[in-house]
Design a protein around this motif. Structure first.
Motif, PDB file in Angstrom:
ATOM      1  N   GLY A  83      13.559  -4.343  12.192  1.00  0.00           N
ATOM      2  CA  GLY A  83      13.480  -5.481  13.116  1.00  0.00           C
ATOM      3  C   GLY A  83      14.150  -5.181  14.446  1.00  0.00           C
ATOM      4  N   GLN A  84      15.190  -4.350  14.427  1.00  0.00           N
ATOM      5  CA  GLN A  84      15.945  -4.101  15.669  1.00  0.00           C
ATOM      6  C   GLN A  84      15.225  -3.069  16.530  1.00  0.00           C
ATOM      7  OE1 GLN A  84      16.602  -2.944  12.719  1.00  0.00           O
ATOM      8  NE2 GLN A  84      17.827  -1.086  12.717  1.00  0.00           N
ATOM      9  N   ARG A  85      15.604  -3.025  17.819  1.00  0.00           N
ATOM     10  CA  ARG A  85      15.066  -2.018  18.749  1.00  0.00           C
ATOM     11  C   ARG A  85      16.233  -1.412  19.530  1.00  0.00           C
ATOM     12  NH1 ARG A  85      11.512  -2.948  15.888  1.00  0.00           N
ATOM     13  NH2 ARG A  85       9.406  -3.692  16.291  1.00  0.00           N
ATOM     14  N   PRO A  86      16.271  -0.112  19.766  1.00  0.00           N
ATOM     15  CA  PRO A  86      15.308   0.856  19.245  1.00  0.00           C
ATOM     16  C   PRO A  86      15.578   1.146  17.773  1.00  0.00           C
ATOM     17  CG  PRO A  86      17.015   1.996  20.473  1.00  0.00           C
ATOM     18  CD  PRO A  86      17.316   0.507  20.592  1.00  0.00           C
ATOM     19  N   ALA A  87      14.590   1.706  17.097  1.00  0.00           N
ATOM     20  CA  ALA A  87      14.774   2.024  15.686  1.00  0.00           C
ATOM     21  C   ALA A  87      13.871   3.191  15.301  1.00  0.00           C
ATOM     22  CB  ALA A  87      14.423   0.807  14.829  1.00  0.00           C
ATOM     23  N   PHE A  88      14.365   3.948  14.335  1.00  0.00           N
ATOM     24  CA  PHE A  88      13.559   5.022  13.756  1.00  0.00           C
ATOM     25  C   PHE A  88      13.261   4.651  12.304  1.00  0.00           C
ATOM     26  CE2 PHE A  88      13.651   8.880  11.055  1.00  0.00           C
ATOM     27  CZ  PHE A  88      12.467   9.440  11.480  1.00  0.00           C
ATOM     28  N   ALA A  89      12.051   4.930  11.852  1.00  0.00           N
ATOM     29  CA  ALA A  89      11.716   4.700  10.443  1.00  0.00           C
ATOM     30  C   ALA A  89      10.710   5.755  10.018  1.00  0.00           C
ATOM     31  CB  ALA A  89      11.139   3.298  10.253  1.00  0.00           C
ATOM     32  N   GLN A  90      10.727   6.056   8.720  1.00  0.00           N
ATOM     33  CA  GLN A  90       9.743   7.011   8.214  1.00  0.00           C
ATOM     34  C   GLN A  90       9.324   6.612   6.815  1.00  0.00           C
ATOM     35  OE1 GLN A  90      11.621  10.875   8.152  1.00  0.00           O
ATOM     36  NE2 GLN A  90      13.487  10.097   7.180  1.00  0.00           N
ATOM     37  N   GLY A  91       8.083   6.937   6.470  1.00  0.00           N
ATOM     38  CA  GLY A  91       7.579   6.576   5.153  1.00  0.00           C
ATOM     39  C   GLY A  91       6.066   6.668   5.156  1.00  0.00           C
ATOM     40  N   ALA A  92       5.451   6.117   4.093  1.00  0.00           N
ATOM     41  CA  ALA A  92       4.003   6.198   3.975  1.00  0.00           C
ATOM     42  C   ALA A  92       3.353   5.150   4.865  1.00  0.00           C
ATOM     43  CB  ALA A  92       3.591   5.977   2.522  1.00  0.00           C
ATOM     44  N   VAL A  93       2.478   5.605   5.734  1.00  0.00           N
ATOM     45  CA  VAL A  93       1.659   4.714   6.555  1.00  0.00           C
ATOM     46  C   VAL A  93       0.207   5.124   6.310  1.00  0.00           C
ATOM     47  CG1 VAL A  93       1.081   3.941   8.886  1.00  0.00           C
ATOM     48  CG2 VAL A  93       3.464   4.481   8.308  1.00  0.00           C
ATOM     49  N   ALA A  94      -0.601   4.192   5.876  1.00  0.00           N
ATOM     50  CA  ALA A  94      -1.993   4.496   5.544  1.00  0.00           C
ATOM     51  C   ALA A  94      -2.072   5.684   4.586  1.00  0.00           C
ATOM     52  CB  ALA A  94      -2.807   4.773   6.811  1.00  0.00           C
ATOM     53  N   GLY A  95      -1.088   5.784   3.704  1.00  0.00           N
ATOM     54  CA  GLY A  95      -1.111   6.821   2.678  1.00  0.00           C
ATOM     55  C   GLY A  95      -0.627   8.186   3.133  1.00  0.00           C
ATOM     56  N   LEU A  96      -0.162   8.301   4.365  1.00  0.00           N
ATOM     57  CA  LEU A  96       0.319   9.592   4.862  1.00  0.00           C
ATOM     58  C   LEU A  96       1.786   9.473   5.282  1.00  0.00           C
ATOM     59  CD1 LEU A  96      -2.747  10.519   7.103  1.00  0.00           C
ATOM     60  CD2 LEU A  96      -2.201  11.471   4.857  1.00  0.00           C
ATOM     61  N   ALA A  97       2.475  10.616   5.269  1.00  0.00           N
ATOM     62  CA  ALA A  97       3.883  10.631   5.679  1.00  0.00           C
ATOM     63  C   ALA A  97       3.959  10.549   7.204  1.00  0.00           C
ATOM     64  CB  ALA A  97       4.548  11.908   5.179  1.00  0.00           C
ATOM     65  N   VAL A  98       4.508   9.435   7.687  1.00  0.00           N
ATOM     66  CA  VAL A  98       4.527   9.173   9.129  1.00  0.00           C
ATOM     67  C   VAL A  98       5.952   8.842   9.547  1.00  0.00           C
ATOM     68  CG1 VAL A  98       3.782   7.511  10.897  1.00  0.00           C
ATOM     69  CG2 VAL A  98       2.116   8.464   9.280  1.00  0.00           C
TER      70      VAL A  98
ATOM     71  N   PRO C  14       8.084   2.436  -1.685  1.00  0.00           N
ATOM     72  CA  PRO C  14       7.304   2.439  -2.923  1.00  0.00           C
ATOM     73  C   PRO C  14       7.330   3.805  -3.615  1.00  0.00           C
ATOM     74  CG  PRO C  14       5.854   2.387  -1.003  1.00  0.00           C
ATOM     75  CD  PRO C  14       7.251   2.225  -0.497  1.00  0.00           C
ATOM     76  N   LEU C  15       7.163   3.766  -4.901  1.00  0.00           N
ATOM     77  CA  LEU C  15       7.164   4.961  -5.750  1.00  0.00           C
ATOM     78  C   LEU C  15       6.288   6.080  -5.211  1.00  0.00           C
ATOM     79  CD1 LEU C  15       7.582   6.027  -8.874  1.00  0.00           C
ATOM     80  CD2 LEU C  15       5.269   5.182  -9.111  1.00  0.00           C
ATOM     81  N   GLU C  16       5.170   5.717  -4.620  1.00  0.00           N
ATOM     82  CA  GLU C  16       4.192   6.725  -4.219  1.00  0.00           C
ATOM     83  C   GLU C  16       4.703   7.657  -3.136  1.00  0.00           C
ATOM     84  OE1 GLU C  16       3.402   3.435  -4.642  1.00  0.00           O
ATOM     85  OE2 GLU C  16       2.490   3.843  -6.594  1.00  0.00           O
ATOM     86  N   GLU C  17       5.816   7.295  -2.479  1.00  0.00           N
ATOM     87  CA  GLU C  17       6.385   8.197  -1.482  1.00  0.00           C
ATOM     88  C   GLU C  17       7.218   9.308  -2.109  1.00  0.00           C
ATOM     89  OE1 GLU C  17       8.435   6.337   1.719  1.00  0.00           O
ATOM     90  OE2 GLU C  17       6.779   4.983   2.203  1.00  0.00           O
ATOM     91  N   TYR C  18       7.446   9.224  -3.421  1.00  0.00           N
ATOM     92  CA  TYR C  18       8.380  10.140  -4.067  1.00  0.00           C
ATOM     93  C   TYR C  18       7.686  11.072  -5.047  1.00  0.00           C
ATOM     94  CZ  TYR C  18      11.937   6.786  -2.498  1.00  0.00           C
ATOM     95  OH  TYR C  18      12.751   5.971  -1.759  1.00  0.00           O
ATOM     96  N   LEU C  19       8.323  12.212  -5.297  1.00  0.00           N
ATOM     97  CA  LEU C  19       7.945  13.079  -6.406  1.00  0.00           C
ATOM     98  C   LEU C  19       9.018  12.967  -7.470  1.00  0.00           C
ATOM     99  CD1 LEU C  19       6.848  16.266  -4.442  1.00  0.00           C
ATOM    100  CD2 LEU C  19       5.379  14.471  -5.388  1.00  0.00           C
ATOM    101  N   TYR C  20       8.593  13.164  -8.706  1.00  0.00           N
ATOM    102  CA  TYR C  20       9.523  12.981  -9.812  1.00  0.00           C
ATOM    103  C   TYR C  20      10.284  14.253 -10.123  1.00  0.00           C
ATOM    104  CZ  TYR C  20      11.425  11.571 -14.255  1.00  0.00           C
ATOM    105  OH  TYR C  20      12.282  11.267 -15.270  1.00  0.00           O
TER     106      TYR C  20
END
Lengths: 124, 402, 77
Positions: A83-98, C14-20
């Protein structure tokens, strides 16, 4: 279009990265406690004699207009966006690591260059 | 009412006895088949099957009902081919309609090394008695007109092994036919009868503990799916088993006939049409071991996405139901059957994602082992001690779920 | 809803971001080098209950984390 980025990859101990002085106007992506991707020019001063600082060209990225980016992210992320700015985040977006950078003027979207074409197909 | 309700299956429930010659833990396909073949082939009917829930409610009722023998190693091809033949004659033998339907199975590949693997599969199948041949894309299209051979431009179909005798059967009817056949001959099947412990005399297993009291047994057979390591630990035995969830789903009715069973090891899904016309799909196991029946949206999304790559018509269908089973995975993706080193305690386990297709042969062979106290030649390679003897039977590429 | 795992660096994902990452434990009562090697290579407790395990946050920080999970319910503790 996602463009190939030229930055620095910095592996160093977490305390040194916490205390580092980054060049003015640079953008710091804290990928992990001991791992930074830095976009920007200038000298980096780190208090870690074992730090590894290398040219990193493995990421590609592009800037998006915030409203459009959030629309897209909210429908393709299964996790809570910062919610805050600026911010960095990473994770799955549309099924890809982004990796994402949020500030008041843009959302910067970044991924491994190998995934860039696939990510573009999954963008609005 | 639905189209599957027919003449009532005559199952006669009995009170548990204090002792049986044979106690079978687990009233799924393998446990009931063992009881059925003990009764029909060896005249051994003083048998008690103990099922903690209802018969066929575990993995027998949670699989995708594919019957095939197109495995990658000789021991497995011979074993599953025997099962395929027993399945084909089960309707005549039990006088019950198990909806056995030979469909042919297409095992598609999209890579050069996959083509080599499927050609090798066809060769080893042919050598050891299963009917499998390598087919080119033109023939795949004839067998399965719905396929997009371009794979959406990303996964072009380069070839397939075609296993003509691949079949499906209705899972609960298989279970009921075997239960009925066994019970008619005097076998006791007990539902809602959990086994809470094993009776032991020194190192020997001599029976089971149940909430209604102990039941002694000449031999205890674990035909448990999902909880076999827990049961085996009561006998002081450690097993090379990890239990992983496997999810599957069906769509609503697809108005055209989809005759074949279609699978892609590269895209990791398999699909067939049920007698109701639904498309039935499964994919790979969940990576983490778990006993939870939790189903997830992620599986639906990724499995459907991969299946639509080859079968664009699926876009117009809706998902009706999804479910999860708990698969006992062995390290080499082959079953573990027979003696355990603990006297009085046998296992039939490691059925991973390949248990349904082995129900008749698994039961037949375990029954022969129990009746003769000698491990039959067909299942000798699958014994538990193969891991200690460095004789594992690695056949991951034939599981279709990895 | 997917199973969720908390990454100390990235947050709840979510789990899908991880490997076991499996953590095999050879019990003390398995004795002898061969028996312990065999057990380590193949045998598993396959616990029905709470286990300690590792997950690799493949789509985030790409670091390993420890977690406790109840295998009967998949509840993360």
């Amino acid at each position: 279009m996602l463009e190939r980025l030229e930055g620095l990859r910095i592996i160093a101990n977490a305390q040194a990265l916490d205390a580092a002085v980054w060049p003015n106007g640079s953008r710091v992506f804290r990928l992990a406690a001991d791992d930074v991707f830095l976009l920007g020019d200038g000298e980096v001063h780190l208090d870690d004699p074992h730090a590894i600082v290398e040219l990193e060209t493995g990421f590609s990225g592009m800037s998006m207009e915030p409203a459009a980016a959030l629309d897209w992210l909210e429908s393709t992320c299964e996790w809570e966006l910062p919610g805050q700015r600026p911010a960095f985040a990473q994770g799955a977006v549309a099924g890809l690591a982004v990796k994402l950078w949020f500030d008041e003027t843009e959302v910067f979207v970044m991924t491994a260059s190998a995934l860039a074409a696939e990510l573009e197909e999954r963008m609005p | 009412m639905n189209e599957f309700i027919e003449a009532k299956v005559a199952l006669q429930w009995q009170q548990p006895k204090a002792a049986y010659d044979v106690v079978i833990v687990g009233g799924g396909g393998h446990g009931l088949a063992t009881a059925y073949y003990l009764a029909t082939r060896h005249g051994i009917t003083n048998v008690g099957v103990f099922e903690r829930s209802y018969i066929g409610g575990g993995n027998s009722g949670r699989n995708t009902t594919v019957i095939r023998a197109n495995y990658g190693i000789p021991e497995a091809v011979r074993f599953y081919q025997r099962s395929l033949e027993l399945f084909a004659s089960l309707e005549d033998e039990t006088d019950r309609w198990i909806m056995h339907n030979q469909k042919g199975l297409l095992w598609m590949t999209h890579t050069e090394h996959g083509m080599r693997a499927e050609k090798a599969r066809a060769a080893v199948n042919t050598a050891f008695g299963a009917k499998t041949r390598y087919v080119e894309p033109e023939e795949i299209k004839e067998i399965c007109p719905q396929i997009d051979l371009s794979g959406g431009g990303k996964f072009p179909v380069l070839g397939a092994s075609y296993h003509e005798e691949g079949a499906t059967a209705r899972h609960d009817r298989v279970v009921w036919a075997l239960a009925e056949g066994a019970m008619h001959r005097g076998v006791h099947v007990h539902q809602r009868a959990p086994v809470t412990g094993l009776l032991r005399d020194g190192d020997r297993v001599t029976g089971i503990e149940t909430p209604d009291g102990p039941v002694s047994a000449g031999v205890v057979v674990s035909a448990v799916g999902g909880h076999v390591t827990t049961l085996a630990s009561m006998a002081g035995l450690r097993l090379p088993i990890r239990s992983h969830p496997l999810q599957a789903f069906v769509t609503n009715h697809y108005a055209q006939a989809f005759d074949a069973i279609a699978a892609s090891t590269d895209l990791l899904f398999y699909m067939s049409q049920t007698a109701r016309g639904e498309m039935l799909l499964g994919a790979e196991i969940d990576r983490q071991p778990s006993y939870s029946y939790r189903s997830g949206h992620h599986f639906l999304e990724s499995c459907a996405h991969r299946a639509m790559t080859l079968f664009p018509f699926l876009r117009d269908l809706r998902i009706l139901r999804q479910w999860t089973g708990i698969c006992d995975m062995s390290p080499d993706y082959s079953p573990i059957m027979g003696k355990t080193g603990v006297d009085g305690f046998l296992v039939t386990t490691g059925w991973g994602t390949w248990g349904f297709k082995a129900i008749p042969v698994g039961g037949e062979q375990m029954a022969q082992l129990i009746a003769t106290d000698k491990t039959p030649e067909l299942i000798a390679p699958f014994s538990l001690d193969r891991f200690a003897r460095d004789r594992t039977l690695a056949d991951r590429g034939s599981a279709g779920t990895h | 809803m997917s199973l969720r795992i908390t990454c100390p660096h990235c947050g709840v994902r979510p789990l899908e971001e991880y490997l076991y990452g499996e953590v095999p434990v050879v019990p003390d009562d398995v004795v002898g080098d061969d028996a312990r090697d065999l057990d380590r290579a193949f045998m598993r407790a396959n616990t029905e209950g709470v286990i300690r395990e590792r997950w690799f946050h493949a789509m985030g920080c790409r670091r390993w984390l420890w977690a406790d999970r109840d295998t009967r319910t998949d509840e993360m503790l």
